[in-house]
Design a protein around this motif. Structure first.
Motif, PDB file in Angstrom:
ATOM      1  N   MET A 125      41.959  51.146  34.894  1.00  0.00           N
ATOM      2  CA  MET A 125      42.235  50.240  36.002  1.00  0.00           C
ATOM      3  C   MET A 125      41.049  49.314  36.246  1.00  0.00           C
ATOM      4  O   MET A 125      41.225  48.109  36.493  1.00  0.00           O
ATOM      5  CB  MET A 125      42.561  51.042  37.264  1.00  0.00           C
ATOM      6  CG  MET A 125      42.806  50.193  38.512  1.00  0.00           C
ATOM      7  SD  MET A 125      44.158  49.003  38.323  1.00  0.00           S
ATOM      8  CE  MET A 125      45.576  50.098  38.409  1.00  0.00           C
ATOM      9  N   VAL A 126      39.834  49.831  36.166  1.00  0.00           N
ATOM     10  CA  VAL A 126      38.638  49.003  36.334  1.00  0.00           C
ATOM     11  C   VAL A 126      38.601  47.913  35.266  1.00  0.00           C
ATOM     12  O   VAL A 126      38.335  46.734  35.551  1.00  0.00           O
ATOM     13  CB  VAL A 126      37.360  49.865  36.283  1.00  0.00           C
ATOM     14  CG1 VAL A 126      36.119  48.981  36.320  1.00  0.00           C
ATOM     15  CG2 VAL A 126      37.346  50.870  37.431  1.00  0.00           C
ATOM     16  N   ARG A 127      38.889  48.302  34.042  1.00  0.00           N
ATOM     17  CA  ARG A 127      38.891  47.333  32.926  1.00  0.00           C
ATOM     18  C   ARG A 127      39.985  46.292  33.118  1.00  0.00           C
ATOM     19  O   ARG A 127      39.773  45.094  32.888  1.00  0.00           O
ATOM     20  CB  ARG A 127      39.093  48.104  31.615  1.00  0.00           C
ATOM     21  CG  ARG A 127      38.959  47.283  30.357  1.00  0.00           C
ATOM     22  CD  ARG A 127      38.785  48.206  29.154  1.00  0.00           C
ATOM     23  NE  ARG A 127      39.848  49.206  29.061  1.00  0.00           N
ATOM     24  CZ  ARG A 127      40.960  49.035  28.335  1.00  0.00           C
ATOM     25  NH1 ARG A 127      41.147  47.906  27.657  1.00  0.00           N
ATOM     26  NH2 ARG A 127      41.874  49.991  28.268  1.00  0.00           N
ATOM     27  N   TYR A 128      41.143  46.747  33.569  1.00  0.00           N
ATOM     28  CA  TYR A 128      42.266  45.833  33.780  1.00  0.00           C
ATOM     29  C   TYR A 128      41.942  44.805  34.864  1.00  0.00           C
ATOM     30  O   TYR A 128      42.174  43.599  34.691  1.00  0.00           O
ATOM     31  CB  TYR A 128      43.511  46.635  34.168  1.00  0.00           C
ATOM     32  CG  TYR A 128      44.669  45.787  34.637  1.00  0.00           C
ATOM     33  CD1 TYR A 128      45.429  45.053  33.736  1.00  0.00           C
ATOM     34  CD2 TYR A 128      44.997  45.701  35.990  1.00  0.00           C
ATOM     35  CE1 TYR A 128      46.493  44.267  34.165  1.00  0.00           C
ATOM     36  CE2 TYR A 128      46.056  44.922  36.427  1.00  0.00           C
ATOM     37  CZ  TYR A 128      46.792  44.207  35.505  1.00  0.00           C
ATOM     38  OH  TYR A 128      47.834  43.413  35.931  1.00  0.00           O
ATOM     39  N   LEU A 129      41.417  45.256  35.997  1.00  0.00           N
ATOM     40  CA  LEU A 129      41.111  44.339  37.088  1.00  0.00           C
ATOM     41  C   LEU A 129      40.023  43.350  36.700  1.00  0.00           C
ATOM     42  O   LEU A 129      40.067  42.173  37.100  1.00  0.00           O
ATOM     43  CB  LEU A 129      40.697  45.129  38.333  1.00  0.00           C
ATOM     44  CG  LEU A 129      41.796  46.008  38.947  1.00  0.00           C
ATOM     45  CD1 LEU A 129      41.238  46.838  40.096  1.00  0.00           C
ATOM     46  CD2 LEU A 129      42.975  45.173  39.423  1.00  0.00           C
ATOM     47  N   GLY A 130      39.051  43.791  35.905  1.00  0.00           N
ATOM     48  CA  GLY A 130      38.023  42.874  35.422  1.00  0.00           C
ATOM     49  C   GLY A 130      38.613  41.777  34.556  1.00  0.00           C
ATOM     50  O   GLY A 130      38.281  40.591  34.698  1.00  0.00           O
TER      51      GLY A 130
END
Length: 650
Positions: A125-130
């Motif tokens: 999720m962190v990677r996706y939002l970035g």
């Protein structure tokens, strides 16, 4: 000559110029929109603002988006499903079962591209939002903590005031509209004697090795509590879980925030008598004492009040001294608090009036059904913190719900401040049935935000055409004309998704034998999520919306139609779904909509011939009500229980 004469008084000419310009230089830049937080809700709003070409800025305290997910959930597994396969190619339909993606025009920014796991890792999720922020070029100021927010009244501002934001460096920012998407970040704590001995979910060890052979007490009964228990279930002596509320299972309540099956292993070990257990008690009535060996004892607060407040557990009466069958007589090695989260009100000046002061108001800001603060015009709460609008009712506290409520807020702002009417499609009345059928079978926002966002159909004069508005906050229905720029002068339909009123709940058996309804005449008794169409001759008033019947999402309509529930959530059966719907619409409009079938069933000869027989046998009478109106739980409101019934109020 004049300049040189003034020089001794003012100093060098450059300083004189700087002083003259100082007032202009000290005024902070004014933005139309400021967004607090670059989590999912903040980025979703930034996307809509950017696509509309608006002046905005997002402020994020961390160096990258989605900082919440860098730490939570502590055990790193999300409970939002990532269903990558549905058997359908329709992108809108697939979003019904994709609980992690944000809305955008870019198919690369779908979460299924980032994880194959059904329950993904939080790092994905962190990677996706970035990537969402970077790919779309969203304007985010990272490493900027807004430390204080207040108001500056100004008649030139859209809302009569500007919002003044001060960051951790003392820099001031101004905006006309403030969109708060900071989530819930303050751990909820209950103050009781000995609470200082309790470890918090936010800081307790997540290494199972640290719990080997220990007796553990967990305070709380939600997903974070069960997630914590699941992590250490195999290494502890036993785990006891204590809360004042009973366990609510999400499959029984239809509320995604209740206990999910992926976390409920302790329920098995409790019911199968493997030492673990659940207990109910109000934490405010208890006290926790630490004995000389470092063990923790649970006692009642009044025992502590009767004794000296500074005594240890070795000297104070414990419940087991009076009752040798006391359930919690064995001391604990660890006590862990998992009581959820509250909104951080600390940065907001009291003039904003965000806090209602009651218990619920300490968890969520005080907002309207339009997601605007009740205390400050122009301040909107987005994302998880906006969940008070539909708490325990729908999915507004989670990504797959608030991505749609954020879009609704943006549409409200577009009309209020930029004179852009709520998006609508105008079509001839012959396409009314097909438009409704398409939406109830595809729409994701309608499906996920059931009972909160609804489609609204505004009829044109003489019912020759209609305007179709998607996903409008139904509790704002009385203000539809003001909020959307659309007119409801000739009647309207509201399409809502609903569960049966008496079907779900923590005390109910939702797996009873005859839980499903299959016959059209019993459609109003459908238990599972199904479309409900309300017809109004006139737009309901605010008083009618406010004083609607208990448990009704809308005021009493002129007529109502339930499309019978479907096991496949596929409401396309010509006789079971479409024909009754068409009959209802025809009776409301006093017109013939059969042309829908000429183009849609010509290739389905078998279904078409069967439908023709059904048509002939169920030809409606010209006036009044045909067919029984039976089993109505509310006799003041007639339900459409037969496909040809014409229902009206007198």
């Amino acid at each position: 000559m004049g300049l040189s004469a003034a020089a001794p008084l003012w100093g060098p000419p450059g300083l004189l110029l700087a002083i003259a310009l100082h007032p202009a230089l000290s005024v902070p830049p004014r933005r139309d929109y400021c967004v607090l937080g670059a989590g999912p809700a903040g980025l979703q709003m930034a996307y809509f603002l950017q696509r509309a070409g608006r002046d905005y800025e997002v402020f994020e305290r961390a160096p990258r988006p989605g900082s919440f997910f860098t730490r939570y959930p502590r055990h790193r597994k999300l409970i939002s499903i990532n269903k990558r396969y549905t058997g359908k190619a329709n992108a809108e339909f697939n979003l019904r079962h994709d609980w992690n993606s944000l809305l955008s025009h870019d198919p690369r920014l779908l979460f299924r591209q980032y994880s194959r796991a059904y329950f993904p890792d939080a790092r994905d999720m962190v990677r996706y939002l970035g990537d969402f922020a970077d790919t779309l070029g969203l304007r985010v100021q990272y490493n900027t903590t807004i430390a204080h927010v207040t108001l500056d009244k100004d008649r030139r501002a859209w809302n009569g005031h500007y919002f003044i934001l001060t960051d951790q460096k003392g820099q001031v920012h101004q905006c006309s509209v403030l969109l708060v998407a900071t989530g819930l970040s303050v751990p909820n704590q209950v103050d009781f004697p000995g609470s200082e001995n309790v470890e918090g979910y936010e800081s307790v060890s997540i290494d199972p090795e640290d719990f080997i052979g220990q007796n553990v007490l967990i305070l709380g009964r939600g997903n974070s509590a069960f997630e914590t228990a699941e992590n250490i279930l195999g290494v502890t002596n036993f785990i006891h879980m204590l809360s004042r509320s009973r366990v609510r299972l999400s499959w029984a309540t239809h509320y995604v925030g209740d206990l999910r099956a992926i976390n409920n292993g302790l329920l098995d070990t409790y019911q199968l008598k493997s030492l673990d257990g659940l207990l109910e008690s109000d934490l405010r009535d208890l006290a926790i004492l630490k004995d000389s060996k470092g063990k923790f004892h649970v006692t009642l607060k009044f025992f502590l009040e009767e004794a000296s407040t500074n005594q240890s557990a070795d000297a104070i009466t414990l419940p087991q001294d009076d009752n040798d069958n006391f359930a919690m007589r064995v001391p604990y090695d660890r006590v862990i608090r998992c009581l959820g989260w509250n909104f951080d009100f600390s940065i907001f000046n009291k003039s904003l009036r965000l806090n209602s002061g009651n218990a619920f108001g300490k968890k969520y800001p005080l907002i309207r059904a339009s997601y605007e603060s009740k205390g400050s015009r122009g301040l909107f709460i987005l994302g998880t913190a906006s969940h008070s609008v539909d708490y325990r009712k729908s999915a507004g506290g989670f990504i797959h719900g608030f991505r749609y409520t954020v879009r609704a807020v943006h549409r409200l702002l577009e009309h209020r401040h930029h004179s852009v009417a709520w998006p609508a499609t105008e079509l001839p009345i012959t396409q009314l049935t097909s438009s409704i059928v398409r939406r109830v079978n595809e729409a994701s926002g309608l499906y996920q935000m059931f009972g909160v966002l609804a489609d609204v159909i505004l009829l044109k004069e003489n019912a020759m055409a209609f305007e179709y508005l998607e996903e409008f906050p139904i509790q704002m229905l009385a203000q539809l004309e003001t909020l959307t720029g659309r007119k409801a002068r000739h009647g309207l339909f509201v399409i809502n998704m609903e569960y049966g009123r008496n079907f779900s709940g923590p005390d109910k058996d939702v797996f009873f034998d005859d839980r499903s309804v299959g016959h059209t005449e019993d459609a109003w008794q459908s238990n599972f999520l199904h479309p409900v169409i309300y017809y109004y001759r006139y737009l309901p008033t605010e008083q009618e919306v406010r004083f609607r019947p208990a448990h009704w999402p809308l005021p009493r309509p002129t007529a109502i139609h339930h499309i019978v529930e479907d096991f496949l959530t596929d409401w396309t059966a010509p006789i079971g779904h479409i024909l009754p719907l068409r009959r209802f619409l025809e009776n409301c409009l006093d017109t013939d909509l059969r042309s829908f079938y000429a183009g849609n069933l010509s290739s389905q000869k078998d279904k078409g011939s069967k439908l023709e027989v059904e048509e002939r046998s169920q030809r409606p009478k010209p006036h009044g009500v045909s067919g029984p109106i039976s089993g109505n739980p509310n006799p003041r409101l007639p339900f459409l229980t037969m496909p040809w019934a014409k229902l009206q109020y007198t």
